[in-house]
Design an enzyme around this catalytic site. Sequence first.
Site, PDB file in Angstrom:
ATOM      1  CE  LYS A  93      -3.574   1.858   2.721  1.00 43.95           C
ATOM      2  NZ  LYS A  93      -5.083   1.511   4.254  1.00 43.95           N
ATOM      3  CB  SER A 170      -8.028   3.194   2.815  1.00 43.56           C
ATOM      4  OG  SER A 170      -7.333   2.626   3.573  1.00 43.56           O
ATOM      5  CB  SER A 194      -7.981  -0.284   6.025  1.00 42.66           C
ATOM      6  OG  SER A 194      -8.275   0.689   5.761  1.00 42.66           O
TER       7      SER A 194
END
Length: 469
Positions: A93, A170, A194
């Site tokens: 990420k 996310s 997330s």
Amino acid sequence: MQSQFMSLERSLSRAASARSFVRWSSVGLLADRCRGLSTRQAHARCSTRPKRSMQLQASVKDSSDPYNAYIDKSLIVPGVAEGPLRGLSFAVKDLFDVAGHLTGFGNPIWLETHPPATHTAPAVQALLNAGATLRGKTHMDELAYSLNGENVHYGTPINPAAPGRIPGGSSSGSAVAVACGDVDIGLGTDTGGSIRVPASFCGLMGIRPTWGRVSAEGTTALAPSFTTPGWFARDAVVLRAVGSVLLDPASRGPLQLSRWLIARDAFALADPPTGKAIYDVMSANFTKVVELLGNPTEVEMAAPLAQEGLGTFVDWMGVFRVCQGFEVWHEHGAWVTAHNPEFGPGIKERFAMAAAISRDQVEAASAKRARIRAHMLDVLGSDGVLALPTTPGPAPLVNTPPADLDAWRTRLISLTSIAGLAGLPQVNLPVARVNGLPVGLGLIGPPGSDEALLEITEKLMAALTASHQ
């Protein structure tokens, strides 16, 4: 004991893409200071400010990244020659630092206003030292402040398990990179769900570890007392192997979980077809499940705190939003004020809400948070595992108006805040489908029980998979 499961089924029945990429036609004209960056990073880093953000979308496909999982797929770092993860690949990420590279945090203005990282995040380095090869940085929601996976600047990664529906955020890109088979491991973070939400939406296994058991150094956290690195995998053996590399052995807790608790009030927050789908799978394999988890006991988790204004999970969600929002503004408010970034729908409103939270509000919420944690630890003890739906149902459609998602988001965060408020580990098991779309079973354990949860996940997935062969 199976009669308890039958009563749960009755209660459940009552409970109520366009994918976009960025093309930069002027990249060849950019200054030398942009050399070595990905195309998207180069433009965001070096372009002039007036025509930014909302104009960054373009409907151009990249054949090397058909699911729009990556912001920088050119970032490849080989792992060491030997190690427990040798031969495996991972993506990270875009809030994990990699030395010499920019960390974009899901927003082009953040990318533009921060220098390249000087050190690699320990979690990333640990995977490299275990033999896994890094194969790119992945898309995420802006500043990690969403659970949708839709980014107005970089587009929405395509959910391979449910095309036309959001991947969840996310940690959207990391989940999609794993779900499409491009990498074996997706490294992300979980603040309010997330890891767990995209795992459920994309049909993956994923774990939010006990807070503090995986190093968060070298990450840009949304809300530090909630945010923890976590990971995705398609294979339960791989999921567990990553745990042996990333989890701090000094904080390891119970080795065996033998009391299976079913959170009846959590199942009441799920769509009835979702609760039933999970029930049907578990009931069909009841003997095997009991061998792993013990006999089930239904519990009302929130109701005992009713006298303290915490009698429903929606009450818990309210505590979570205040505590998280206050931290978010404390961490990032100065940058938001200084640069006035053009946030996408939903993100802008959340930052405005966070800015308005008073110290009196957060002090009251923090006291309630401590009470919730104490209650959870008391119920779980050292051997309890709490079963609940990870999300209320399958992934919503892409581009669903935020107002239409309000009720859904309330139920979603009411479920995900349970583990988050108490800093507890939770795994998602992709055990069921509703109309062909994945829905996940969540298992929450006591602090430090991550290894036990990963062992249960491996054994339970093997048992459930064998029953369908």
